[in-house]
Enzyme design. Structure first.
Site, PDB file in Angstrom:
ATOM      1  CB  THR A 223      -0.921   0.009   1.240  1.00  0.00           C
ATOM      2  OG1 THR A 223      -1.886  -1.019   1.079  1.00  0.00           O
ATOM      3  CG2 THR A 223      -1.632   1.327   1.422  1.00  0.00           C
TER       4      THR A 223
ATOM      5  CB  SER B 282       2.434  -8.121   1.009  1.00  0.00           C
ATOM      6  OG  SER B 282       1.290  -8.033   1.812  1.00  0.00           O
TER       7      SER B 282
ATOM      8  CB  THR C 187       0.171  -4.021   6.202  1.00  0.00           C
ATOM      9  OG1 THR C 187      -1.070  -3.949   5.498  1.00  0.00           O
ATOM     10  CG2 THR C 187       0.815  -2.655   6.269  1.00  0.00           C
ATOM     11  CG  ASP C 188      -2.896  -7.331   3.135  1.00  0.00           C
ATOM     12  OD1 ASP C 188      -3.217  -6.578   4.073  1.00  0.00           O
ATOM     13  OD2 ASP C 188      -3.413  -7.258   2.013  1.00  0.00           O
TER      14      ASP C 188
HETATM   15  N1  ASP Z   1      -2.824  -5.294   0.204  1.00  0.00           N
HETATM   16  C1  ASP Z   1      -1.752  -4.481   0.700  1.00  0.00           C
HETATM   17  C2  ASP Z   1      -0.493  -5.317   0.743  1.00  0.00           C
HETATM   18  O1  ASP Z   1      -0.339  -6.101   1.633  1.00  0.00           O
HETATM   19  C3  ASP Z   1      -2.091  -3.940   2.033  1.00  0.00           C
HETATM   20  C4  ASP Z   1      -1.073  -3.023   2.646  1.00  0.00           C
HETATM   21  O2  ASP Z   1       0.061  -2.897   2.236  1.00  0.00           O
HETATM   22  O3  ASP Z   1      -1.434  -2.356   3.647  1.00  0.00           O
HETATM   23  O4  ASP Z   1       0.322  -5.215  -0.118  1.00  0.00           O
END
Ligand code: ASP
Length: 331
Positions: free
Chosen positions: A13, A55, A86-87
């Protein structure tokens, strides 16, 4: 002397942009650095665009790629900051904790819940905080820096899907806080002067989350295709009686079985109830105790290529790495 930090961008993100098909990573490593000019006032930075992925698409091959990038650049830099979605960041942080052990140099993963380009975003503060940590005197090994907290790489879990407070440190305190650019550190991570690098993972590891009333079919399917199986059972741990025989037979046949819990905090204690006691008394059944699922599964992937037999696998599983397990060695 200003520290030299390598910034490794992998997507997420933090680097995402609005597209007709939803948010997708698009901002380069250099664009992220340009968005936070204070970073270049703090240290010397070089950047490496390793991946450009949400991710959700990151897995063991990418963990090996991240470890390789750090290993190849280890001598030239004082620390490493990786931007990451973050995922699955908690899995990557745990995997890196096993692939690079005892690093005296900080290896920091960070990301954001809102992209760098948004008016309201946690991207800038998380990225700057990560570089502040990477320049810290007592920061060693793999950790996640997020929302003003520093969490050991083996202890992190994503516990909020939307708010900035995305990560928690599970069954272990977070090791430092960051507020207005100031680092307050409570715990110094363990390290060795010479880190140990590993470059192999066996991905034949499965995870079974028990459902009340489930029969053995899913269990047998996963046992058939795995060398190691982590079973997230209920409460302090146990198995429905109908599953005991299949699990014990699989352990006798050489599968590594680790009992864990679906409950996020306080860990397992398989010996308490009749549904768990026979498993806890069997030396071939392992127990995750206070470990996170993220740490337990990536530790299994790391140790499978190293262990020649089940006793050696158990020894490696219970040997603490980056404070991943506190109640080790009960068996
Ligand atoms: N879908 C995103 C990822 O994990 C979510 C994030 O980065 O907060 O790449």
């Amino acid at each position: 002397m200003r520290k030299r930090i390598l910034f490794i961008a992998t997507g997420g993100t933090i680097a995402s942009e609005v597209t007709a098909g939803g948010l997708k990573p698009g901002l380069s490593a250099e664009a992220l650095l340009r968005a936070v000019p204070a970073i270049r006032e703090l240290c010397e930075v070089e950047s490496l665009q390793l991946y450009d992925l949400d991710s959700t698409d990151i897995g063991p091959d990418h963990w090996l790629g991240m470890a390789r990038a750090i290993r190849e650049n280890y001598a030239r830099f004082d620390g490493f900051v990786l931007s990451h979605g973050t995922d699955t960041m908690a899995y990557s942080a745990a995997a890196l904790s096993y692939l690079i052990q005892g690093s005296v140099k900080p290896i920091i993963l960070t990301g954001a819940q809102k992209p760098m380009g948004f008016d309201t975003t946690d991207s800038r503060v998380n990225l700057l905080d990560s570089f502040i940590c990477a320049c810290g005197a007592d920061m060693h090994g793999v950790m996640i820096v997020f929302n003003g907290r520093v969490i050991l790489g083996t202890r992190a879990r994503k516990t909020h899907s939307k708010s900035f407070d995305a990560f928690s440190s599970i069954n272990f305190p977070h090791i430092a806080d960051l507020r207005d650019g100031h680092l307050t550190q409570y715990i110094v991570p363990q390290f060795a002067w010479e880190p140990s690098f590993y470059d192999n993972l066996d991905t034949r590891v499965s995870l079974l989350k028990l459902l009340p009333g489930a029969d053995c079919s899913q269990l047998e399917f996963l046992l058939g295709r795995s060398r190691a199986l982590l079973i997230e059972s209920f409460g302090v741990g146990g198995l429905p009686h109908g599953m005991h025989r299949a699990v014990l037979a699989a352990a006798r046949a050489g599968k590594l079985i680790v009992m864990s819990t679906q409950v996020q905090n306080e860990g397992s204690d398989l010996a308490v109830y009749g549904t768990g006691r026979p498993l806890s008394e069997d030396p071939l059944i392992l127990e995750a105790y206070d470990m996170t699922t993220e740490a337990a599964v990536t530790k299994l992937m790391w140790l499978l290529p190293l262990a020649g037999n089940q006793a050696e696998a158990a020894r490696l599983f219970y040997a603490p790495v980056n404070r991943d397990i506190l109640t080790a060695g009960r068996k």
